[in-house]
Scaffold this motif. Structure first.
Motif, PDB file in Angstrom:
ATOM      1  N   ASP A  83       0.849  -1.220   0.002  1.00 29.67           N
ATOM      2  CA  ASP A  83      -0.035   0.055   0.005  1.00 29.67           C
ATOM      3  C   ASP A  83       0.749   1.481   0.018  1.00 29.67           C
ATOM      4  O   ASP A  83       0.495   2.242  -0.417  1.00 29.67           O
ATOM      5  CB  ASP A  83      -1.019  -0.055   1.217  1.00 29.67           C
ATOM      6  CG  ASP A  83      -0.377  -0.342   2.511  1.00 29.67           C
ATOM      7  OD1 ASP A  83       0.965  -0.953   2.630  1.00 29.67           O
ATOM      8  OD2 ASP A  83      -0.678   0.467   3.698  1.00 29.67           O
ATOM      9  N   ARG A  84       2.137   0.964   0.474  1.00 35.79           N
ATOM     10  CA  ARG A  84       3.019   2.366   0.564  1.00 35.79           C
ATOM     11  C   ARG A  84       3.891   2.346  -0.753  1.00 35.79           C
ATOM     12  O   ARG A  84       4.149   3.471  -1.032  1.00 35.79           O
ATOM     13  CB  ARG A  84       4.115   2.211   1.591  1.00 35.79           C
ATOM     14  CG  ARG A  84       3.258   2.233   3.017  1.00 35.79           C
ATOM     15  CD  ARG A  84       4.649   2.400   4.021  1.00 35.79           C
ATOM     16  NE  ARG A  84       4.093   1.978   5.198  1.00 35.79           N
ATOM     17  CZ  ARG A  84       5.013   1.376   6.303  1.00 35.79           C
ATOM     18  NH1 ARG A  84       6.202   1.301   5.941  1.00 35.79           N
ATOM     19  NH2 ARG A  84       4.729   0.901   7.419  1.00 35.79           N
ATOM     20  N   CYS A  85       3.661   1.311  -1.449  1.00 33.12           N
ATOM     21  CA  CYS A  85       4.656   1.450  -2.739  1.00 33.12           C
ATOM     22  C   CYS A  85       3.937   2.290  -3.977  1.00 33.12           C
ATOM     23  O   CYS A  85       2.901   1.885  -4.193  1.00 33.12           O
ATOM     24  CB  CYS A  85       4.755   0.159  -3.235  1.00 33.12           C
ATOM     25  SG  CYS A  85       5.836  -0.057  -4.867  1.00 33.12           S
ATOM     26  N   ILE A  86       4.625   3.109  -4.380  1.00 34.15           N
ATOM     27  CA  ILE A  86       4.211   3.789  -5.772  1.00 34.15           C
ATOM     28  C   ILE A  86       4.663   3.474  -6.940  1.00 34.15           C
ATOM     29  O   ILE A  86       4.516   4.021  -8.062  1.00 34.15           O
ATOM     30  CB  ILE A  86       4.711   5.564  -5.437  1.00 34.15           C
ATOM     31  CG1 ILE A  86       6.122   5.734  -5.529  1.00 34.15           C
ATOM     32  CG2 ILE A  86       4.174   6.142  -4.226  1.00 34.15           C
ATOM     33  CD1 ILE A  86       6.185   7.110  -6.322  1.00 34.15           C
ATOM     34  N   HIS A  87       5.534   2.329  -6.848  1.00 33.77           N
ATOM     35  CA  HIS A  87       5.654   1.578  -8.192  1.00 33.77           C
ATOM     36  C   HIS A  87       6.695   2.640  -9.206  1.00 33.77           C
ATOM     37  O   HIS A  87       6.586   2.465 -10.296  1.00 33.77           O
ATOM     38  CB  HIS A  87       4.596   1.277  -8.929  1.00 33.77           C
ATOM     39  CG  HIS A  87       3.593   0.201  -8.267  1.00 33.77           C
ATOM     40  ND1 HIS A  87       3.898  -1.315  -8.068  1.00 33.77           N
ATOM     41  CD2 HIS A  87       2.561   0.432  -7.357  1.00 33.77           C
ATOM     42  CE1 HIS A  87       3.137  -1.402  -7.265  1.00 33.77           C
ATOM     43  NE2 HIS A  87       2.286  -0.901  -6.932  1.00 33.77           N
ATOM     44  N   CYS A  88       7.525   3.091  -8.098  1.00 35.78           N
ATOM     45  CA  CYS A  88       8.615   4.178  -9.399  1.00 35.78           C
ATOM     46  C   CYS A  88       9.765   3.409  -9.733  1.00 35.78           C
ATOM     47  O   CYS A  88      10.373   3.731 -10.554  1.00 35.78           O
ATOM     48  CB  CYS A  88       9.068   5.288  -8.230  1.00 35.78           C
ATOM     49  SG  CYS A  88      10.181   4.754  -6.658  1.00 35.78           S
ATOM     50  N   LYS A 124      17.686   1.652   2.359  1.00 33.00           N
ATOM     51  CA  LYS A 124      18.278   3.073   2.225  1.00 33.00           C
ATOM     52  C   LYS A 124      17.704   3.665   1.022  1.00 33.00           C
ATOM     53  O   LYS A 124      17.804   4.910   0.892  1.00 33.00           O
ATOM     54  CB  LYS A 124      19.684   2.814   2.132  1.00 33.00           C
ATOM     55  CG  LYS A 124      20.385   2.931   3.402  1.00 33.00           C
ATOM     56  CD  LYS A 124      22.052   3.125   3.050  1.00 33.00           C
ATOM     57  CE  LYS A 124      22.592   2.856   4.461  1.00 33.00           C
ATOM     58  NZ  LYS A 124      24.262   2.708   4.116  1.00 33.00           N
ATOM     59  N   VAL A 125      17.282   2.944   0.242  1.00 33.24           N
ATOM     60  CA  VAL A 125      16.781   3.556  -1.097  1.00 33.24           C
ATOM     61  C   VAL A 125      15.575   3.912  -1.326  1.00 33.24           C
ATOM     62  O   VAL A 125      15.088   4.932  -1.646  1.00 33.24           O
ATOM     63  CB  VAL A 125      17.270   2.432  -2.373  1.00 33.24           C
ATOM     64  CG1 VAL A 125      16.488   2.839  -3.754  1.00 33.24           C
ATOM     65  CG2 VAL A 125      18.690   2.283  -2.564  1.00 33.24           C
ATOM     66  N   PRO A 127      12.117   5.698  -0.685  1.00 39.52           N
ATOM     67  CA  PRO A 127      11.711   6.899  -0.054  1.00 39.52           C
ATOM     68  C   PRO A 127      10.569   6.806   0.891  1.00 39.52           C
ATOM     69  O   PRO A 127      10.229   7.696   1.607  1.00 39.52           O
ATOM     70  CB  PRO A 127      11.743   8.085  -1.155  1.00 39.52           C
ATOM     71  CG  PRO A 127      12.005   7.439  -2.361  1.00 39.52           C
ATOM     72  CD  PRO A 127      12.097   5.988  -2.180  1.00 39.52           C
ATOM     73  N   TYR A 128       9.898   5.813   0.608  1.00 44.44           N
ATOM     74  CA  TYR A 128       8.415   5.650   1.091  1.00 44.44           C
ATOM     75  C   TYR A 128       8.270   4.400   2.473  1.00 44.44           C
ATOM     76  O   TYR A 128       7.268   4.044   2.791  1.00 44.44           O
ATOM     77  CB  TYR A 128       7.410   5.279   0.048  1.00 44.44           C
ATOM     78  CG  TYR A 128       7.574   6.502  -0.988  1.00 44.44           C
ATOM     79  CD1 TYR A 128       7.140   7.691  -0.864  1.00 44.44           C
ATOM     80  CD2 TYR A 128       8.214   6.256  -2.016  1.00 44.44           C
ATOM     81  CE1 TYR A 128       7.414   8.802  -1.764  1.00 44.44           C
ATOM     82  CE2 TYR A 128       8.363   6.881  -3.063  1.00 44.44           C
ATOM     83  CZ  TYR A 128       7.964   8.359  -3.037  1.00 44.44           C
ATOM     84  OH  TYR A 128       8.136   9.351  -3.926  1.00 44.44           O
TER      85      TYR A 128
END
Lengths: 135, 406
Positions: A83-88, A124-125, A127-128
């Motif tokens: 749910d937090r992943c924005i699939h960037c 570390k990579v 952001p969310y």
């Protein structure tokens, strides 16, 4: 053939025990060390994959269980909060095993727990805070 | 035949407008030809969802009893400092603000777990936020300290106001050095270990209207899940860069200043983001409708990833030291394939801007327009374009005069 990935938390007095040697020599198992954090006289952590015949893996696990060390299945400790992943796809090139993967069109990121070796590079990579590892 | 925005709006109101996304228009233009497609299509919707540091929000939190003037004093939202240089109870919080007590990069690389971007996300999410303000006390504003929980629904105004969003194209970041570096383009592994890019490419708003023929001041947009407006060109708007024959800039160019009512927005489209070793920011969702007034505008909107080029830039030396030079040019189709080649080496790529979410935004905006819930606006003024003579200046540093202020 059976495979099992476990996280071993070793008390300081067990750090110098040849645990991996015993698993290979006495229980005829293949042992891949996925991650190790071992310092003399400190609590240590070892992430290993055991593979071999089912009965041998079970015997190896019984040996570990008798050592008074904490044993957890690896997958239990890794949470991928979809749910937090924005699939960037930011995390994808950093993941060394392909556990974090993007589909053919490069649109959706997915997480394959079985491939994760808990290296924590993605933590570390991202952001969310999508990946959470609790040991 | 050319159309007008008024005519398009009439069709939207009747539920008859033909709306396609910036992805769908590509195939349509190829199948039907640009002339026919321009006649048929009324609106092309775009989208982008990426970290945009020049973002923030201002609030009027209502007067206290007795009154306080935090203007000229201090204010903190969940310990994150907000700017107070306004009237008594107006404050502005920037996306990159971080708590005074945050160790920042003193233990390198810093984690930057919470900051202005997260405060904005929490407010939009309806969460209570701790507000602490101080004033120096005046005859009309005697109070000197306020400490309370606030909630977005109780604020008089909560307005997202972003001085620079929606960058038209961006660099591809790599690291030529021998050590890992932490940048706003993410963690870059040494010796060309990875390459990060940040644009929705063929879905990105300004790449679909490269010469700013329709997007201008007053353009109504999808902003953070609500409705917003383009209010000016963004800071660092730099339209005079090199372009392809199709008008598409091959390096970072135009930008937008946008604003909208934060109370209508959604945490799905405004997300606080933490970049290890760099800082905090806000990931913003923006979608802009492009009215297809003529064939030229359609041709621009039908731009494909392979026609959009970006420069590969070394972030270990070239970027921080402002040394010109690109390590090569790649297109977005290559970037999205997962690998590019730089200096003869194959490098895996990672996106910072989410193409999947950009697509969702373009679809959502398309549906709003089809339903008649979103009408287009005529820009009141256009943005400076390629021929405007805008120059992008570095800071000309001059020594301070020692006698000043004596």
């Amino acid at each position: 053939m059976k495979k099992k990935r476990v996280v071993l938390t070793l008390p300081p007095d067990l750090i110098e025990q040849p645990i991996v040697y015993n698993l290979i020599k006495n229980h005829d198992l293949m042992v891949s060390i996925l991650r190790a954090n071992i310092t003399p006289k400190e609590q240590g952590r070892l992430v290993i994959e055991l593979s071999g015949e089912k009965r041998k893996v079970d015997a190896g696990m019984a040996y570990l269980a008798g050592l008074e060390i904490e044993i957890q299945p690896l997958a239990q400790d890794i949470k991928w909060h979809e749910d937090r992943c924005i699939h960037c796809t930011f995390c994808v090139p950093t993941c060394p095993t392909g556990a974090l993967h993007r589909d053919e069109e490069g649109l959706q990121v997915s997480f394959n727990k079985d491939k994760c070796i808990a290296c924590e590079l993605c933590i570390k990579v991202c952001p969310y805070n999508v990946v959470e590892i609790q040991f | 035949m050319a159309k007008t925005i008024k005519e398009i709006n009439e069709r939207i109101k009747k539920g008859k407008a033909v709306v396609v996304t910036a992805e769908e228009v590509i195939e349509l233009a190829e199948k039907k030809g640009t002339k026919k497609a321009a006649q048929e299509v009324d609106v092309v919707t775009t989208g982008t969802f990426g970290p945009m540091c020049s973002s923030g929000a201002y609030f009027n939190f209502g007067h206290t009893k007795p009154r306080i003037k935090v203007g000229g004093g201090t204010s903190f939202l969940n310990n994150v400092p907000a700017y107070t240089g306004f009237a008594a109870v107006d404050i502005y919080i920037g996306a990159t603000a971080i708590p005074d007590g945050d160790p920042r990069n003193s233990v390198f690389p810093g984690e930057f777990n919470y900051g202005g971007g997260h405060v904005i996300e929490d407010l939009v999410n309806g969460k209570d936020v701790a507000f602490v303000g101080t004033g120096y006390g005046t005859d009309c504003y005697p109070r000197k300290h306020v400490e309370t929980l606030i909630n977005i629904k109780d604020l008089n105004e909560a307005v997202l106001f972003n001085p620079r969003n929606g960058y038209q194209n961006y660099n591809v970041a790599v690291n030529l050095s021998d050590k890992v570096i932490y940048t706003y383009m993410g963690m870059l592994q040494p010796r060309l270990g990875n390459a990060n890019y940040c644009s929705a490419g063929q879905l990105s708003p300004l790449l679909n209207d490269p010469l700013y023929k329709t997007i201008g001041i007053g353009t109504r947009i999808f902003l953070g899940g609500g409705i917003g407006y383009v209010v000016w060109n963004g800071t660092q708007h730099n339209p005079g860069v090199k372009r392809t024959p199709g008008g598409v800039p091959t390096s970072p160019a135009g930008t937008l200043a946008v604003m909208g009512d934060l109370k209508q927005m959604s945490p799905q489209w405004l997300k606080g983001a933490s970049f290890t070793g760099y800082g905090v920011t806000l990931t913003v969702g923006i979608g802009i409708p492009i009215p297809i007034l003529n064939e030229e505008i359609l041709v621009h909107a039908a731009v494909k990833d392979e026609d959009i080029k970006a420069q590969v830039v070394d972030y270990s030396q070239s970027y921080p030291q402002v040394q010109p030079g690109s390590l090569g040019e790649v297109n977005y189709s290559q970037l999205k394939s997962g690998t590019i080649e730089v200096n003869g080496k194959k490098i895996n790529t990672g996106g910072i801007s989410s193409y999947a979410k950009a697509r969702e935004i373009a679809q959502s905006l398309k549906q709003s327009i089809e339903k008649g819930a979103f009408l287009l606006t005529e820009p009141v003024a256009l943005l400076p374009s390629a021929d405007a003579g805008v120059t992008f200046k570095l800071l000309n540093e001059r020594p301070l005069r020692k006698t000043r202020g004596k």
